[in-house]
Structure formats: C-alpha cells, structure tokens
Design an enzyme around this catalytic site. Sequence first.
Site, short mmCIF file in Angstrom:
data_model
loop_
_atom_site.label_atom_id
_atom_site.label_comp_id
_atom_site.label_asym_id
_atom_site.label_seq_id
_atom_site.Cartn_x
_atom_site.Cartn_y
_atom_site.Cartn_z
N GLU A 89 47.76 40.27 47.67
CA GLU A 89 47.92 38.77 47.49
C GLU A 89 48.30 38.26 46.01
O GLU A 89 49.36 37.67 45.96
CB GLU A 89 47.03 37.88 48.14
CG GLU A 89 47.15 36.43 48.26
CD GLU A 89 45.82 35.85 47.70
OE1 GLU A 89 45.86 34.97 46.60
OE2 GLU A 89 45.04 35.85 48.65
N GLU A 166 46.46 42.27 36.45
CA GLU A 166 45.84 41.29 37.18
C GLU A 166 44.37 41.40 37.44
O GLU A 166 43.75 40.53 37.94
CB GLU A 166 46.60 41.31 38.48
CG GLU A 166 46.57 39.92 39.45
CD GLU A 166 46.95 38.91 38.93
OE1 GLU A 166 46.66 37.59 39.31
OE2 GLU A 166 48.01 38.94 37.82
#
Length: 1007
Positions: A89, A166
């Site tokens: 996500e 990330e």
Amino acid sequence: MELIAGEGSQSMKKQRFRTFRSLKLVSVDLDEFLSQQPYGVDYGRLHNGLSYYVRRNSKPRMRAALALAVKVGSILEEEDERGVAHIVEHLAFNATKKYTNHDIVKFVESIGAEFGPCQNAVTTADDTVYELFVPVDKPELLSQAISILAEFSTEVRVSKDDLEKERGAVMEEYRGNRNATGRMQDAHWALMTEGSKYAERLPIGLEKVIRTVSSETLKNFYHKWYHLHNMAVIAVGDFPDTESVVELIKTHFGQKNSATDPPVIQIFPVPSHQEPHFSNFVESEAAGSAVMISYKMAVNELQTVKDYKEMLTESMFLHALNQRFFKISCRKDPPFFSCSASADDPVRPLKTCIISAACKERGTLKALESVLIEVARVRLHGFSEREVAVVRASLMSGIESAYLERDQMQSTSLRDELVQHFLRNGLVIGIEHKARLQKTILPQISASEVSKYSENLRTSCSCVIRTIEPRTSAKVDDLKSILSKINNLEDEKRISSWDDEQIPEEIVGTKPSPGNIEQQFEYQNIGATELILSNGMRVCYKCTDFLNDQVLFTGFSYGGLSELPESEYFSCSMGSTIAGEISVFGHRPSVLMDMLAGKRVEVDTDLGAYMRTFSGDCSPSDLETALQLVYQLFTTNVTPGEEEVKTVMQMAEEAIHAQDRDPYTAFANRVKEINYGNSYFFRSLRISDLQKVDPIKACDYFNSCFKDPSTFTVVIVGNIDPTIAIPLILQYLGGIPKPPEAVLYFNRDKLKGLPLTFPTSIIREVVRSPMVDAQCSVQLCFPVELKNGTMVEEINYVGFLSKFLETKMMQVLRFKHGKIYSASVSVFLGGNTHSRTGDACGDISINFSCDPEISPKLIDLALDEILHLQEEGPSDQDVSTILELEQRAHENGLEDNYDWMDRILSGYQSRIYSGNVGTSFEIQDEARLKVRTSLTPSTLQSALQRILPYPCKKQYTVVILMPQTSLFKLPGSLFQSTRTINFTDPKVVLLVVADFGRRCCFVDCSS
C-alpha cells in the site's frame, strides 16, 4: 424596535415535522428480503472482473470522492510476509509504471488535494482501500484521478530502490504504534482473535519483516493477490452524469488484465468458547485503569427485514445500557468514571460487543462487578417502558436528521458506504427507504425484546474479561471470583430492579419575559443580521442551506483566566469541570440526558485565557431547547456538593497520576518551559496544584463568567427561519436578566497578556524519559513576530507559510530520505491578547517522530532545507501547489457552517473590528485576496526571511524526546551544544481510555 413574527411563524417548524412525519410507513413482512443492489448507483462489472460503483452527488460541489477497494489484507500473508500487504500500500503512492518518485502525491497536491486528508490508504486484516478526494471542475482531473487508481490495481512498481526508500517510513509508522495505546490494542487483538490466524496477522506486521523483506517477496504477493476480480472502483461526486464516468473507468481499467486466475480468498474463522477467557494486562505507561468485557459472535448479514429489526433491537439495547452506565457514573462514589457498550465487526467473520469502563487505580474489580451486575439486572428485570421510550426517541431523532439531510450527504460518506457494500456486503438501500423502515419498525420493538438481547451478553458466550492497569492489583482469580459472585446473585435472583429517577417536564420552569431589539444591522456582504438586545447582548445570525438539520452557535465575552492571580488560577481553571458535574444548566447531567431524549442539541462551555465562551449545535426544530439551555447557563447558580466535588477531584487526581506514566509529558512540559517560560499558565496540573483548588471559589468564578449578558456577543449560523428564531432569541437570550452592575466586564485592549518570551539564542536539548519501547519525538521551533500595521496581511502569509513548510518537510524527510512517517507544522499565537494595538508574537513549530539514532541528522536536514528556501526561494510549482491547496480548502469552507462560524467570529475578534463586522470581514477577505494575487516565489521567499529568523539557523529551539535507557549515542559533531535533562517522573496531560474498536485492526498510510 421589536420584530414580531408573522402569523405563519410556526409554518416552517410544522412543515419540517410533516416532511418526516408524513413519510409513509411500510408494510412489514419479516421474511421479506432486502434489496442487495446498491441504491441510486450505476453498478456493474467489467469483462476483466473489476466491479464499479458510480453515483452522482453534489455535496461538496465540483468534488469527487474516489476509492479502489481491494479484498486483500494481512490475513493472506504467510509467516515470512507479515506486514507485506501494508508495505505494498505504501509503495503504490511511491511509484507505478506511469508515475515515479512520488509523482502521484505531487500531482494530486498540485490540483489541491492534500496528502493525508485527500489522498490516503488503509490496510486492515481483510482488505486494503485507496482513497482520493479531488476537484472535478476541469474535465481532465477526474480522468487523471481514475488513471491513478488504475495504476494501483496492476501497475505498482516494486523495485529494490523503491522498497529501501520507503522502509524507513513504514518502520517509523511501526515505531509510532509501539506506545501504550498500541501495545494495549495489540494485546486486545490477540486475545479477541485467539486460536485463529488473525491473532498473528496484525496489519502493521513484524519489525523483522519490515527491515528485511525483499522486493521479490513483495512483488510476488502483489501479483498473486491483487486480482481485478478482488477489486472495485468507487466514484461518488458532482458529475454531470454517471455514464461518462463509467466510460472513464472502462477507458482506464478496461484494457487491464490480471496475470493469473483469481485466487481463492479463504475465510479464516475465529473459534468460539463457552468458558470465559481472562487477562490482566499491566501497562506501565497506561493513561488509566480500565475494564473491558468482550462478547464474540458470528457476523450476520442484513438480508431480510427480520435481520434489520434485530439490528435495530441491538442498537436500542446498547443505547439503553449506556444510559444506565452514564447515570451510574454520576452517582456518589461511582464504581467507574465512564462506561460504554458498543458493537463492531473487527474482522470479516467476527462481530463483537465490547463494554469498556474507565476507573480509578485499583478500582478494576469494583468496576467489573458493577458492569456485570447491570447486565444481569437487565436479564432479570428488563428495561422499563420509559427507558425504551427515551432510546426510541433518540434513534428516531437520528434517522429523522439523516432523512432531512438526505440530499446533502457528503460524497465521502456515500463512497465509504459503497466500499463496505463491496467488501462486507453492507446494505445500501437509500436514506428514504431506511427512514421508512425505521419509522415503521422502531415503535414495534417492545421493551421485552430490547431486554432480551442481554442473553447475548452471557459470560458463557465467547466472553473475554480483561483489566488494564499501570500496576498490578487485580489477579485472574479475583476476576473469576467476581464472575462467580454475580452468577450466583443472578441465579438466586438477588439483584434488585433499576430505580428510575423523576424527570421534570420542562427545562425552564418559568419562561422569562422576552427582551427587545434595540438596534438592528444588515451586513449584506456576509449575508448576516446583527441584533442589539435590550439587555446589551449582541446577536449575529446567518441563514444558510448547507445542511437542513444544523444550527451552530457560539457566544464569547472578553476576560478570562489571564486576569487571575496565581493564588486563584488553579481553583478557577477547574470551574467548568466541577460545575459540569453538578448542574450547569439547572439540572443534574443524568436528569438532563433524559430530558433531552429525542432532541438533537448540545451546549458546552469553556474558560480560556482571554475569553469565556459557550457553544453548541442543534436541529432547527430544537433551537428553542438550545436557547433554553443557554438561558439556564446564565441564570443557574451552581453550588458545589461534597460528593460531586469528591468525584471530580478523584478524576483529576487519576489524570495527574497518569501524567507520571506518559513519557511524552516530560517532553511537552520542557518544550513549553523553554519556549514560553516556566509559567503556571503553561505547565501541566500537579497534585500540589490540585490541593489548592477551592470548589466554592471555582463555582463562584464559573457563575460570574456567565452572568452578565451585556458582555457577550453570540453568533448563530445554520438553517434558521428568522420568523421562528427571533422570538426565541428575544425570549431566552433577551430574557436573560442584566445584573445591576457589570460582572466581569473587560476592555479588550487592556487584557493581561500571558508571560511569553521566546529564547533569543539557539537551544538544542534532549529530554530523556523512561519508556517501554524506544520512541523519539522532535519539535523544532522558530519565533514569529507580526507588526501591527501589516497584521491582517501577515496572518495570511503565516497561513501560506505553515502549509508550505509542512509540504516541504514531507517532501524532504519522508519522500526524499524516507526517514519519517509524517510531519506537521503548527502556528501558536495564543500568547497574545485581543488588543487592537501592539505587535503579536508567537512561534511556528515543526514536529515529527523518527528513529532516535538519526534525529540530529533529520533536524539538520530540516534546517538546511528551510535555509535553502530562504536563500534560493521556492519554485513556481511550490507556489502553484500551495495556492491550489488553499483555494480548494477555501471553496469547501464556503459551503460549511463551521467555516462560516469561524469567519464571522474572526471578524468580531479581529483587531480591525470597530463595531461593524461586515467591514471587518471585508478587510480580512481583501487581505487574503491581496496575498493570494501577490504570492510568487520571490514574495514567498521574502515572507520566509521576514516572518522566520533569517538566517533560520541563528535563532530556534529544538527539543528531542529520547528513551532514558537508550543505547543510542549522539554524534558529538552533530550535537555539540546539546544539553541533556533526565526526567524520572514525566507528567501527562489527560486521562484517556484507549478506543479498542476498529482502530486496533488497521494501519493508516498518511499523516
């Protein structure tokens, strides 16, 4: 001058009630199936398996709420993948085949959709939902937004570089959940789902997986489970038609195909158990002691009218039980401070009913006994007809409000409803049919049927009993002993029936004589009318049609706690709290709750540094009740009773003891001490302060704060019919008696300011505090001084500047370096009085959490970025994005009652106000437009140099919260001037009982 309502003054009120009351009932066949087709929606499925839902809705105008719902969550992860669904996500916003380097975030922000509120994603155990909220006033914007969702469906780029960039943000989100609330929620999750795969599949995952999982593992998970058959795209917004939107969906999704056949998504049951499970959870940083009793049951889909009636019966039961819990909490020496029962579906196969009670330390056994007795009392004696009538009126009022605003629902709410239709087969039958069903069924549900629901709350029905304490006092054997005691009392029928209180018929015993209108002014530029009443009160009202069932009101008077000496401050600052437990509106809270049954009205009070205020909201039909409460506020003389004061002091003492357990309080206290000085106005309440509180003085001060109507200005905004509202205003506001001499009248230009002095040098300080899991918070703060002559424009520059800095901090610290989860920028100008002369000072602070080891590096990165912007200036794109974000927020506010309330209040409280709020409003609006039209890279750069210290590195403060036992060592070269202060007894701010509902099973992907 007096305005008299015409002969038809009651027509709107009667018409409003006819609108709902004339709604036809439905013939109820309990076996009839409810429609499973979503109401009012263009709904279908593409050849590749993707479902779509499109609905037109004009609230807000020229906006669309979009979502991509995916039936993929953490439950599908293998052991070595725990946390992968959530990481995927995150990576979706990072890069896809078409968009790279967070271009999605940049694009959506460039059209005025802020990261977080308008572009977000949520991963739960069962599913993942991507959300966008975008303007559609340009034809290409909707197409581009849908193309982004299409990229999410099959084209997320999962490269090694993307993942490494990330990882830090995901790790920081994981670290942020390792506080007291997070640990308690995780423990509760494991207990509720014990014996199932869900117990080991929290969406946030495992630290080891987050740190080490390979991009190949992520890619395999994404391609295996992200199948178009498991997805739906939802679009709700201000579209000219639905057909064109469906065509856009077909254009962007129609050519996509999943690589494999759709995988079977297994249902993972949560086992039931007859014997109750027990747990004593000790959390040293807990904000208080609590008891939780959870009853697990299978999820029942709403398929028939009978199912719908059972759902309403459950809702009535929970409302009635909560009424009792509230009344118990208002008694002398209550067993708990607060208690509530609620139902939830935390995972796909499981429904829960949870009763949570917050109590004093070492009070968990007493609280548990009280809760169990109450549920058993219902089984033995049931609810009374009057109790059920009160609940029925409240539920009927709620559906009436929804029906009246059926054409004014927010697109985001309708979108979320459709998301649940796809993910959980949620019912979407339309407000009108829902209103007719409830209007028909609610009166048919008897008190005995409501009471019978208590059979579902037997401890033999998959029950989990849990205590939460900062220090061990209750043991499992103690919990079992309490349970055995209550079971015996129930078996022997030795629990007495509930004793109902006597409820007065009227809120106001004797209605006051109406006042008169002395002066009236029309302000056409804001569509408002101002009345000066005969008792001196100033009332400004604005009629709107944004929501049919909403009226907001706020009254304020200058002069607050800053006028008090330290010797009186602590007593008077407790005035609202103590008075609120007694009878602010002339009736005890437990009695007032029943008196307001079926009415939608709330009124609250606040004693601030420079003002006293009351505020609230109500339904237009309940405006009289709301104004009656305001009248009671001004005419009630609150007298402290020994038992009420004892309860308030117990709650306050528990809150202060909770402060000793929260590692963040030492940090917050030190920030305030450095930036604002060691003033009693800013520091947290201590036990020694509480011991100084005089309840009589507290109530006397509170009474005097709301005594003199001539010092108050009241603003009312909403769906007002003046022919109805004005007579009510005259009677209940104009009827407030004016005292012979002014009470607490203060000249706004001579108010005492708070002691506020920002350091003149650089301060970088570490606060070390004991904590269970290592946490690190940073606050970087700069002084701000605004000159009087240019104040109105400078305030607007500060607004643009704070949003710009927040955007840049996210771009640099999260998107470029991947080291934080979120950053916020806040502005504090609260140290200034409302004087119309003199300069204003305050601060702008940047706040973020991070890995303790790299906090010095991130602080320097932030300072370097701000200095770079001061020296080189922002780009054209930076300015364009900030202007677009501000304009879109402004447009939304023009259709919002709360925004208009704030703007009108700002007009009155602005230093340019001189008796004409229309002129004040106009000057402020012109200042905003002037700043907007003049905002360029060079003018924003100039504002950065003018408003912040320039260069920024010459004057600032940094405070860092670090774990006391941390093994991390600060690099000396980075932090040579750092002072370290150790706190062994950090303080906390409030007593908060964690919400163990749906929050425990999802992870949010934005700030």
